[in-house]
Design an enzyme around this catalytic site. Structure first.
Site, short mmCIF file in Angstrom:
data_model
loop_
_atom_site.label_atom_id
_atom_site.label_comp_id
_atom_site.label_asym_id
_atom_site.label_seq_id
_atom_site.Cartn_x
_atom_site.Cartn_y
_atom_site.Cartn_z
N HIS A 1 4.68 2.81 3.02
CA HIS A 1 3.94 1.61 2.65
C HIS A 1 3.84 0.70 3.87
CE1 HIS A 1 2.42 -1.72 0.31
NE2 HIS A 1 3.44 -2.48 0.65
N CYS B 1 -3.04 -0.22 1.35
CA CYS B 1 -2.21 -1.12 2.17
C CYS B 1 -2.51 -0.93 3.66
CB CYS B 1 -0.73 -0.91 1.88
SG CYS B 1 -0.14 0.78 2.13
#
Length: 513
Positions: A469, A182
């Site tokens: 994240h 990510c």
């Protein structure tokens, strides 16, 4: 066993030969319809559409021009000097803003411009060229033979400047997470939605066919631009070539452990600089990366004793701003204390504020010895795209931690108060003698002094430092989109401004890109 290969995508690039002429590809053989929406309409109600278009053209060219420039508001006729739009699907005559409202309410997507009869598609948000309608436009609604209005040269011109690309292929596509990637996805989404980088690659800025570098990062990005702008797809894209190229170019990135998005941004910019004709001399580099992100900081040190000033210029690709220990508290009406939200301008004020240096840290060449001094940074040169890094991660020899201080940031940022030009006018003002609260109107400059930047992308780190994240927001036109790996969602501006930003990207206002 024969392996069937998929047909190549229609390239969104404008390809030119050695003489500078546009090279038509196999996808540009013939422009059959103006767009996919006009195709659907002509296939459904061809006769009615052509008849209505002819009536509109005759009204524009044969009747008094005031008629096509008149619309009604609150039941009263109003004559407008700007071009109007005559709906192709009903009798409405509308100015530009009401044209878009009419489309939202009635779903009538086609309108005819009142001066020359050009057709506008609201779905495409652009004027379209349809050969059938263009024939009638050139004949001003009168019946004529095709040869009377269109020459072979005209036809060649249209062919060589047309492509079969879906109008909604504007890079809105997610990226598959290939194992804690990510950090890479959010940087790539920001690069893909950077208009300067996009225009460079879609104009054959990097020629993949001529590149001999193995696992080239720039070639991988070129592949992504072709994919993202060639066909409308809703599924994610696997950036395998980019991941492999990153691993081979930087050993620290190899593997499936989480990485820092800011460090990856520094890597990708340096890699693109190297593979796109970048020079070692940063001050004179003409590569697309330096033309987009390169700026200069001015560092001045003033001796408190003799007032001697030394100045140094330092290059930067992003501004790293401290967010530690800046949170303040204020008393409420009930007497309780609440935390004051830190503002991006507060961070910039601190970054460009005066800093005291002890005699042990500064040697004055004029005084020939250690002296107390005052140091100050200012922005000497601003890039077209200003990248701002909020330093949320702290690392020591034993521990690492994340700073979750809330930092408010604006959609429009005036950078003039932080420039060398502005700071040079404030040298006579001593902070120690300033009374009352700090000046919060630094952005209220005259238009002549204003250096306005508009927010274009935001990268957010969610969660803890070891299990977080990354997601990103990017603006496409007036709309904001959330990119969360392979998921792409339309969001409100309020959601973007409430995010816990890690990286901010501002683009200079007033450029048509």
């Amino acid at each position: 066993m024969d392996v069937l290969k998929a047909a190549p995508l229609a390239s969104p690039k404008v390809v030119k030969n050695a003489k500078g002429a546009i090279v038509p590809n196999s996808q540009m053989a013939y422009v059959e319809y103006g767009c996919e929406h006009m195709r659907d309409m002509l296939e459904a109600v061809r006769k009615q559409t052509l008849q209505q278009y002819r009536v509109i053209l005759q009204s524009i060219h044969e009747k008094p021009s005031v008629l096509s420039q008149t619309y009604k508001t609150d039941g009263r006729p109003v004559i407008c000097l700007r071009p109007m739009y005559l709906c192709l699907q009903c009798p409405s005559v509308l100015p530009e803003l009401e044209r878009d409202q009419h489309f939202a309410e009635k779903s009538h997507c086609f309108s005819v411009e009142s001066r020359e009869g050009h057709v506008y598609c609201n779905n495409c948000q652009d004027f379209i060229y349809d050969p059938v309608l263009e024939l009638r436009r050139l004949s001003k609604g009168k019946k004529r033979k095709y040869e009377d209005t269109t020459t072979s040269d005209d036809h060649k011109l249209v062919i060589s400047n047309s492509t079969f690309l879906p109008c909604r292929s504007v890079g809105l596509r997610g990226l598959y997470n290939m194992g804690q990637t990510c950090f890479m996805s959010v940087i790539l989404q920001t690069v893909i939605h950077n208009p300067f980088i996009r225009n460079f690659y879609l104009s054959e800025g990097h020629r993949t066919a001529d590149c001999e570098k193995e696992s080239c990062v720039s070639c991988a990005l070129d592949e992504m631009f072709v994919e993202f702008h060639s066909v409308e797809k809703t599924e994610g894209f696997g950036a395998v070539s980019m991941l492999l190229g990153s691993w081979l170019a930087a050993e620290a990135l190899a593997g499936y452990q989480q990485q820092d998005a800011h460090e990856y941004m520094q890597f990708i910019l340096n890699a693109l600089h190297t593979t796109n004709g970048g020079s070692l001399d940063e001050t004179d580099c003409k590569c697309i990366i330096h033309q987009t992100f390169y700026g200069k900081l001015s560092s001045t040190v003033t001796c408190d004793n003799c007032r001697n000033v030394t100045t140094a210029l330092d290059p930067y690709m992003d501004l790293s701003l401290d967010v530690r220990n800046q949170a303040k508290k204020r008393k409420t009406d009930s007497g309780a204390k609440e935390e004051v939200v830190l503002n991006l301008r507060d961070c910039l004020d601190r970054f460009t504020g005066r800093e005291k240096l002890a005699a042990a840290d500064y040697t004055c060449q004029n005084c020939e010895g250690g002296q107390n001094a005052t140091k100050q940074l200012s922005v000497q040169q601003l890039p077209p795209v200003l990248s701002i890094h909020l330093k949320r991660f702290e690392h020591t020899q034993s521990t690492s931690s994340k700073i979750s201080t809330r930092v408010a940031f604006p959609t429009k940022l005036d950078m003039y108060p932080y420039t060398t030009a502005y700071k040079s006018t404030q040298t006579s003002i001593k902070p120690s003698k300033q009374k009352g609260p700090p000046n919060t109107t630094l952005n209220m400059n005259t238009p002549a002094n204003s250096l306005t930047f508009e927010l274009s992308s935001v990268i957010v780190h969610k969660g803890k430092i070891d299990s977080g994240h990354y997601v990103s927001y990017s603006r496409e036109g007036n709309d904001w989109f959330l990119f969360d790996d392979s998921k792409v969602v339309l969001v409100s501006e309020a959601e973007v401004l409430s995010a816990e930003a890690y990286l901010l990207y501002y683009m200079v206002s007033g450029l048509d890109v």
